[in-house]
Scaffold this motif. Structure first.
Motif, PDB file in Angstrom:
ATOM      1  N   SER A 126      41.396  39.654  33.886  1.00 23.56           N
ATOM      2  CA  SER A 126      40.853  40.970  34.235  1.00 23.56           C
ATOM      3  C   SER A 126      41.532  42.080  33.467  1.00 23.56           C
ATOM      4  CB  SER A 126      40.985  41.218  35.743  1.00 23.56           C
ATOM      5  OG  SER A 126      40.086  40.406  36.462  1.00 23.56           O
ATOM      6  N   LEU A 127      42.783  41.864  33.022  1.00 23.48           N
ATOM      7  CA  LEU A 127      43.456  42.888  32.229  1.00 23.48           C
ATOM      8  C   LEU A 127      42.764  43.077  30.891  1.00 23.48           C
ATOM      9  CD1 LEU A 127      45.718  42.205  34.354  1.00 23.48           C
ATOM     10  CD2 LEU A 127      47.332  42.887  32.588  1.00 23.48           C
ATOM     11  N   ASP A 128      42.237  41.982  30.331  1.00 26.45           N
ATOM     12  CA  ASP A 128      41.525  42.083  29.059  1.00 26.45           C
ATOM     13  C   ASP A 128      40.199  42.811  29.218  1.00 26.45           C
ATOM     14  OD1 ASP A 128      43.570  40.596  27.881  1.00 26.45           O
ATOM     15  OD2 ASP A 128      42.560  38.708  28.317  1.00 26.45           O
ATOM     16  N   ARG A 129      39.518  42.543  30.356  1.00 31.76           N
ATOM     17  CA  ARG A 129      38.198  43.141  30.558  1.00 31.76           C
ATOM     18  C   ARG A 129      38.285  44.555  31.115  1.00 31.76           C
ATOM     19  NH1 ARG A 129      37.575  37.722  31.841  1.00 31.76           N
ATOM     20  NH2 ARG A 129      35.804  36.677  30.862  1.00 31.76           N
ATOM     21  N   ASP A 130      39.267  44.799  32.005  1.00 34.46           N
ATOM     22  CA  ASP A 130      39.308  46.046  32.757  1.00 34.46           C
ATOM     23  C   ASP A 130      40.545  46.873  32.432  1.00 34.46           C
ATOM     24  OD1 ASP A 130      37.050  45.071  33.976  1.00 34.46           O
ATOM     25  OD2 ASP A 130      38.104  44.257  35.693  1.00 34.46           O
ATOM     26  N   GLY A 131      41.085  46.719  31.237  1.00 33.52           N
ATOM     27  CA  GLY A 131      42.340  47.379  30.911  1.00 33.52           C
ATOM     28  C   GLY A 131      42.275  48.894  30.930  1.00 33.52           C
ATOM     29  N   ALA A 132      41.082  49.463  30.907  1.00 31.75           N
ATOM     30  CA  ALA A 132      40.968  50.919  30.901  1.00 31.75           C
ATOM     31  C   ALA A 132      40.878  51.502  32.301  1.00 31.75           C
ATOM     32  CB  ALA A 132      39.741  51.351  30.098  1.00 31.75           C
ATOM     33  N   ARG A 133      40.792  50.655  33.328  1.00 33.65           N
ATOM     34  CA  ARG A 133      40.684  51.192  34.680  1.00 33.65           C
ATOM     35  C   ARG A 133      41.687  50.505  35.599  1.00 33.65           C
ATOM     36  NH1 ARG A 133      37.331  48.481  38.484  1.00 33.65           N
ATOM     37  NH2 ARG A 133      36.509  46.487  37.740  1.00 33.65           N
ATOM     38  N   SER A 134      41.772  51.014  36.805  1.00 35.03           N
ATOM     39  CA  SER A 134      42.738  50.495  37.766  1.00 35.03           C
ATOM     40  C   SER A 134      42.503  49.016  38.037  1.00 35.03           C
ATOM     41  CB  SER A 134      42.639  51.275  39.078  1.00 35.03           C
ATOM     42  OG  SER A 134      43.482  50.713  40.061  1.00 35.03           O
ATOM     43  N   LEU A 135      43.583  48.296  38.221  1.00 37.23           N
ATOM     44  CA  LEU A 135      43.491  46.869  38.525  1.00 37.23           C
ATOM     45  C   LEU A 135      43.802  46.596  39.994  1.00 37.23           C
ATOM     46  CD1 LEU A 135      45.070  45.580  35.237  1.00 37.23           C
ATOM     47  CD2 LEU A 135      42.691  45.341  35.943  1.00 37.23           C
ATOM     48  N   ARG A 136      43.637  47.597  40.833  1.00 33.40           N
ATOM     49  CA  ARG A 136      43.805  47.430  42.274  1.00 33.40           C
ATOM     50  C   ARG A 136      42.482  46.999  42.892  1.00 33.40           C
ATOM     51  NH1 ARG A 136      48.346  51.224  44.660  1.00 33.40           N
ATOM     52  NH2 ARG A 136      49.623  51.515  42.790  1.00 33.40           N
ATOM     53  N   ARG A 137      42.555  45.989  43.743  1.00 35.94           N
ATOM     54  CA  ARG A 137      41.368  45.476  44.402  1.00 35.94           C
ATOM     55  C   ARG A 137      41.547  45.564  45.925  1.00 35.94           C
ATOM     56  NH1 ARG A 137      40.183  46.063  39.788  1.00 35.94           N
ATOM     57  NH2 ARG A 137      39.439  44.479  38.331  1.00 35.94           N
ATOM     58  N   PRO A 138      40.483  45.817  46.679  1.00 38.52           N
ATOM     59  CA  PRO A 138      40.613  45.901  48.135  1.00 38.52           C
ATOM     60  C   PRO A 138      41.093  44.576  48.723  1.00 38.52           C
ATOM     61  CG  PRO A 138      38.496  46.755  47.393  1.00 38.52           C
ATOM     62  CD  PRO A 138      39.112  46.082  46.218  1.00 38.52           C
ATOM     63  N   LEU A 139      41.896  44.658  49.772  1.00 38.34           N
ATOM     64  CA  LEU A 139      42.397  43.434  50.395  1.00 38.34           C
ATOM     65  C   LEU A 139      41.311  42.708  51.181  1.00 38.34           C
ATOM     66  CD1 LEU A 139      45.843  44.688  51.772  1.00 38.34           C
ATOM     67  CD2 LEU A 139      45.480  43.123  49.863  1.00 38.34           C
ATOM     68  N   HIS A 140      40.463  43.450  51.874  1.00 37.81           N
ATOM     69  CA  HIS A 140      39.550  42.822  52.830  1.00 37.81           C
ATOM     70  C   HIS A 140      38.352  42.161  52.185  1.00 37.81           C
ATOM     71  CE1 HIS A 140      37.501  46.571  51.991  1.00 37.81           C
ATOM     72  NE2 HIS A 140      36.447  46.206  52.688  1.00 37.81           N
ATOM     73  N   SER A 141      38.026  42.538  50.945  1.00 36.63           N
ATOM     74  CA  SER A 141      36.776  42.059  50.339  1.00 36.63           C
ATOM     75  C   SER A 141      37.002  41.195  49.110  1.00 36.63           C
ATOM     76  CB  SER A 141      35.895  43.257  49.959  1.00 36.63           C
ATOM     77  OG  SER A 141      36.547  44.054  48.974  1.00 36.63           O
ATOM     78  N   THR A 142      38.229  40.734  48.887  1.00 36.20           N
ATOM     79  CA  THR A 142      38.542  39.902  47.726  1.00 36.20           C
ATOM     80  C   THR A 142      39.285  38.658  48.173  1.00 36.20           C
ATOM     81  OG1 THR A 142      40.633  41.068  47.337  1.00 36.20           O
ATOM     82  CG2 THR A 142      38.691  41.890  46.181  1.00 36.20           C
ATOM     83  N   ALA A 143      39.133  37.585  47.408  1.00 38.02           N
ATOM     84  CA  ALA A 143      39.879  36.365  47.698  1.00 38.02           C
ATOM     85  C   ALA A 143      41.377  36.601  47.527  1.00 38.02           C
ATOM     86  CB  ALA A 143      39.398  35.227  46.794  1.00 38.02           C
ATOM     87  N   LEU A 144      41.753  37.360  46.493  1.00 40.46           N
ATOM     88  CA  LEU A 144      43.162  37.702  46.295  1.00 40.46           C
ATOM     89  C   LEU A 144      43.721  38.403  47.523  1.00 40.46           C
ATOM     90  CD1 LEU A 144      42.992  39.101  42.641  1.00 40.46           C
ATOM     91  CD2 LEU A 144      44.291  37.076  43.347  1.00 40.46           C
ATOM     92  N   GLY A 145      42.996  39.403  48.007  1.00 38.42           N
ATOM     93  CA  GLY A 145      43.465  40.164  49.158  1.00 38.42           C
ATOM     94  C   GLY A 145      43.550  39.338  50.423  1.00 38.42           C
ATOM     95  N   LYS A 146      42.563  38.475  50.637  1.00 40.18           N
ATOM     96  CA  LYS A 146      42.592  37.636  51.837  1.00 40.18           C
ATOM     97  C   LYS A 146      43.816  36.734  51.852  1.00 40.18           C
ATOM     98  CE  LYS A 146      37.546  37.365  52.301  1.00 40.18           C
ATOM     99  NZ  LYS A 146      36.394  36.434  52.251  1.00 40.18           N
ATOM    100  N   VAL A 147      44.175  36.186  50.689  1.00 41.98           N
ATOM    101  CA  VAL A 147      45.367  35.342  50.601  1.00 41.98           C
ATOM    102  C   VAL A 147      46.618  36.146  50.939  1.00 41.98           C
ATOM    103  CG1 VAL A 147      46.893  34.218  48.917  1.00 41.98           C
ATOM    104  CG2 VAL A 147      44.496  33.564  49.065  1.00 41.98           C
ATOM    105  N   LEU A 148      46.730  37.354  50.377  1.00 38.04           N
ATOM    106  CA  LEU A 148      47.903  38.180  50.619  1.00 38.04           C
ATOM    107  C   LEU A 148      47.993  38.606  52.077  1.00 38.04           C
ATOM    108  CD1 LEU A 148      47.690  40.282  47.350  1.00 38.04           C
ATOM    109  CD2 LEU A 148      49.424  38.557  47.887  1.00 38.04           C
ATOM    110  N   LEU A 149      46.862  38.794  52.737  1.00 43.04           N
ATOM    111  CA  LEU A 149      46.866  39.099  54.167  1.00 43.04           C
ATOM    112  C   LEU A 149      47.184  37.867  55.010  1.00 43.04           C
ATOM    113  CD1 LEU A 149      43.724  41.412  54.454  1.00 43.04           C
ATOM    114  CD2 LEU A 149      46.093  42.097  54.852  1.00 43.04           C
TER     115      LEU A 149
END
Length: 267
Positions: A126-149
């Protein structure tokens, strides 16, 4: 000296720090250079206050000001600190593992950690694709966030978590999210089926420490066609194997997990 006067400077100092950090955070949410008026509006600061803080940030090279437009951009001092943090956290050692995982699976592989109400992507595709914008993702609506919760330090703290609907599939009810996190812990991985963006399927697994807390979350993202349900277990197994390797690469010996990983249980 009175208690009020003794307490005044620290409060004022803390306020200045928060205001300065708010100015810097504006650049995470915008891919473009920003004018002082833009920054004042976004942070709710008086323009004179914004100018004063921007002058300090520019003097210390945390920001740069374009001489032609007078607009501000992130400066070399932040780039220096970011590079130092990247290496001192050992993230450069994890990059080849994620690149290999992405090559083997054909999916985008990302590694994230929790920052307040977001999963912050540290390395990955995602850093390669989205390097021009924030790389923060919501916790409740992402697989990454669900794991961290689900594998958080003190359990899922959902009382103050914003549950903004991003698609028709986004979980917005706190009890529904609690139930989902229980399913995540039972399954050993999280699944996102178009909850942040339509036409996207993501699985994520935890990178656990010795207390079984997720220090990081590792995700694979692709389309539902490429990450077909019949092969979902294979993608999860590949991600879990990579997460095990990252525990060794990213955590000091005394903080590494002891014992088996969470059992993967596909429905």
């Amino acid at each position: 000296m009175s208690r009020e006067s003794a307490a005044g400077p620290p409060r004022e100092g803390a306020q200045s720090v928060h205001r300065t950090l708010a100015l810097l955070q504006c650049f995470a949410d915008s891919p473009q250079d920003l004018a002082a008026s833009d920054l004042a509006r976004r942070t709710g600061l008086a323009l004179s206050t914004a100018h004063r803080l921007l002058k300090v940030l520019t003097t210390e090279a945390f920001l740069e000001q374009d001489p032609g437009t007078a607009r501000y951009r992130l400066g070399p001092s932040l780039a220096e600190l970011g590079r130092l943090a990247h290496h001192r956290r050992g993230l450069h050692r994890a990059e080849p593992e994620l690149a290999d995982l992405a090559a083997r699976t054909g999916a985008t592989a990302d590694l994230a950690t929790r920052v307040a109400h977001h999963a912050l992507i540290l390395i990955g595709g995602s850093l390669d694709r989205d390097g021009a914008r924030s790389l923060r993702r919501p916790l409740h609506s992402t697989a990454l966030g669900k794991v961290l919760l689900a594998w958080g330090a003190a359990g899922p703290d959902l009382a103050t978590l914003p549950l903004e609907p991003l698609t028709g599939r986004t979980i917005t009810d706190p009890q529904d999210l609690r139930d989902e996190l229980e399913r995540v812990r039972t399954a050993g991985f999280a699944l996102n089926e178009g909850e942040s963006a339509s036409g996207v399927r993501t699985i994520a697994v935890p990178v656990l420490d010795h207390t079984n807390r997720a220090r990081f979350a590792l995700a694979l993202r692709s389309s539902p066609e490429a990450m077909a349900s019949a092969r979902l277990s294979w993608f999860v197994e590949q991600a879990a194997a990579c997460a095990t390797a990252l525990e060794v690469l990213l955590l000091p010996p005394g903080q590494r997990r002891v014992g088996p990983r969470p059992t993967i249980a596909l429905p």
